[in-house]
Design a protein around this motif. Sequence first.
Motif, PDB file in Angstrom:
ATOM      1  N   GLY A  72       0.822  -1.208   0.000  1.00 20.94           N
ATOM      2  CA  GLY A  72       0.000   0.000   0.000  1.00 20.94           C
ATOM      3  C   GLY A  72       0.849   1.246   0.000  1.00 20.94           C
ATOM      4  N   ALA A  73       1.893   1.246   0.803  1.00 17.69           N
ATOM      5  CA  ALA A  73       2.786   2.407   0.869  1.00 17.69           C
ATOM      6  C   ALA A  73       3.463   2.616  -0.474  1.00 17.69           C
ATOM      7  N   ALA A  74       3.942   1.533  -1.065  1.00 14.50           N
ATOM      8  CA  ALA A  74       4.645   1.634  -2.348  1.00 14.50           C
ATOM      9  C   ALA A  74       3.705   2.145  -3.430  1.00 14.50           C
ATOM     10  N   MET A  75       2.486   1.616  -3.453  1.00 14.72           N
ATOM     11  CA  MET A  75       1.522   2.053  -4.469  1.00 14.72           C
ATOM     12  C   MET A  75       1.182   3.528  -4.268  1.00 14.72           C
ATOM     13  N   TYR A  76       0.947   3.890  -3.015  1.00 13.98           N
ATOM     14  CA  TYR A  76       0.580   5.276  -2.703  1.00 13.98           C
ATOM     15  C   TYR A  76       1.664   6.235  -3.189  1.00 13.98           C
ATOM     16  N   ASN A  77       2.906   5.861  -2.956  1.00 16.42           N
ATOM     17  CA  ASN A  77       4.010   6.738  -3.360  1.00 16.42           C
ATOM     18  C   ASN A  77       4.250   6.673  -4.869  1.00 16.42           C
ATOM     19  N   ASN A  78       4.257   5.452  -5.412  1.00 16.52           N
ATOM     20  CA  ASN A  78       4.620   5.292  -6.818  1.00 16.52           C
ATOM     21  C   ASN A  78       3.550   5.815  -7.779  1.00 16.52           C
ATOM     22  N   LEU A  79       2.288   5.743  -7.360  1.00 17.82           N
ATOM     23  CA  LEU A  79       1.210   6.239  -8.226  1.00 17.82           C
ATOM     24  C   LEU A  79       1.109   7.753  -8.185  1.00 17.82           C
ATOM     25  N   GLY A  80       1.827   8.364  -7.242  1.00 18.24           N
ATOM     26  CA  GLY A  80       1.839   9.830  -7.193  1.00 18.24           C
ATOM     27  C   GLY A  80       0.788  10.424  -6.269  1.00 18.24           C
ATOM     28  N   CYS A  81       0.057   9.569  -5.549  1.00 14.10           N
ATOM     29  CA  CYS A  81      -0.939  10.081  -4.586  1.00 14.10           C
ATOM     30  C   CYS A  81      -0.251  11.019  -3.601  1.00 14.10           C
ATOM     31  N   VAL A  82       0.967  10.629  -3.246  1.00 19.42           N
ATOM     32  CA  VAL A  82       1.749  11.397  -2.261  1.00 19.42           C
ATOM     33  C   VAL A  82       1.942  12.848  -2.697  1.00 19.42           C
ATOM     34  N   GLY A  83       1.996  13.076  -4.014  1.00 17.43           N
ATOM     35  CA  GLY A  83       2.246  14.420  -4.525  1.00 17.43           C
ATOM     36  C   GLY A  83       1.172  15.410  -4.113  1.00 17.43           C
ATOM     37  N   CYS A  84      -0.045  14.941  -3.982  1.00 22.11           N
ATOM     38  CA  CYS A  84      -1.147  15.834  -3.573  1.00 22.11           C
ATOM     39  C   CYS A  84      -1.536  15.610  -2.118  1.00 22.11           C
ATOM     40  N   HIS A  85      -1.692  14.345  -1.731  1.00 28.31           N
ATOM     41  CA  HIS A  85      -2.228  14.065  -0.393  1.00 28.31           C
ATOM     42  C   HIS A  85      -1.152  14.035   0.688  1.00 28.31           C
ATOM     43  N   GLY A  86       0.119  14.229   0.309  1.00 29.50           N
ATOM     44  CA  GLY A  86       1.180  14.372   1.298  1.00 29.50           C
ATOM     45  C   GLY A  86       1.755  13.051   1.777  1.00 29.50           C
ATOM     46  N   ALA A  87       2.900  13.143   2.452  1.00 26.21           N
ATOM     47  CA  ALA A  87       3.589  11.954   2.959  1.00 26.21           C
ATOM     48  C   ALA A  87       2.685  11.220   3.940  1.00 26.21           C
ATOM     49  N   GLY A  88       2.460   9.946   3.667  1.00 25.89           N
ATOM     50  CA  GLY A  88       1.633   9.139   4.562  1.00 25.89           C
ATOM     51  C   GLY A  88       0.176   9.573   4.612  1.00 25.89           C
ATOM     52  N   GLY A  89      -0.221  10.465   3.700  1.00 30.49           N
ATOM     53  CA  GLY A  89      -1.614  10.924   3.682  1.00 30.49           C
ATOM     54  C   GLY A  89      -1.837  12.172   4.508  1.00 30.49           C
ATOM     55  N   ASN A  90      -0.758  12.759   5.011  1.00 34.88           N
ATOM     56  CA  ASN A  90      -0.867  14.010   5.770  1.00 34.88           C
ATOM     57  C   ASN A  90      -0.664  15.177   4.823  1.00 34.88           C
ATOM     58  N   SER A  91      -1.750  15.657   4.268  1.00 33.78           N
ATOM     59  CA  SER A  91      -1.674  16.746   3.285  1.00 33.78           C
ATOM     60  C   SER A  91      -1.278  18.055   3.946  1.00 33.78           C
TER      61      SER A  91
END
Length: 98
Positions: free
Chosen positions: A25-44
């Motif tokens: 889940g962490a890898a997908m979240y980071n690799n898909l680019g979710c992190v770019g908007c929703h922030g590291a670990g989901g902390n926007s």
Amino acid sequence: MKKVLLVAAVAISIGSVSVSVQADGAAMYNNLGCVGCHGAGGNSVVPSYPSLAGKDAGWIVKQLKDFQSGARKDATMNAMAPMAAGHEQAIADFLAGN
Ligand code: HEC
């Protein structure tokens, strides 16, 4: 330069401690680019992008499926959510645990 290396080393060691069942889940979240908007670990840190950390996993999965089907409409997420197909639960578990 030394400082940069130290920060990198700390980040790597924190990363390896948290590598667990949610690694996918962490890898997908980071690799898909979710992190770019929703922030590291989901902390926007950007008000227009909702924080996802600590949200209920079942609810996150439902939002992703609703964005995929178009039941929930947002141009950005309607484009992003299909990339998470098959990994919704892993991503949600990762975010819920943050
Ligand atoms: C380009 C920026 C961007 C990217 C990349 C992005 N999102 Fe989003 N996301 C948004 C915005 C903006 C919203 C709010 C949409 C709305 O108002 O309905 C949102 C909403 C969400 C929500 C619902 C949150 C809520 O509070 O209602 C979830 C869950 C979500 N995104 C997950 C993801 C995942 C997982 C990824 C990676 C596959 C991702 N997002 C990638 C911008 C982004």
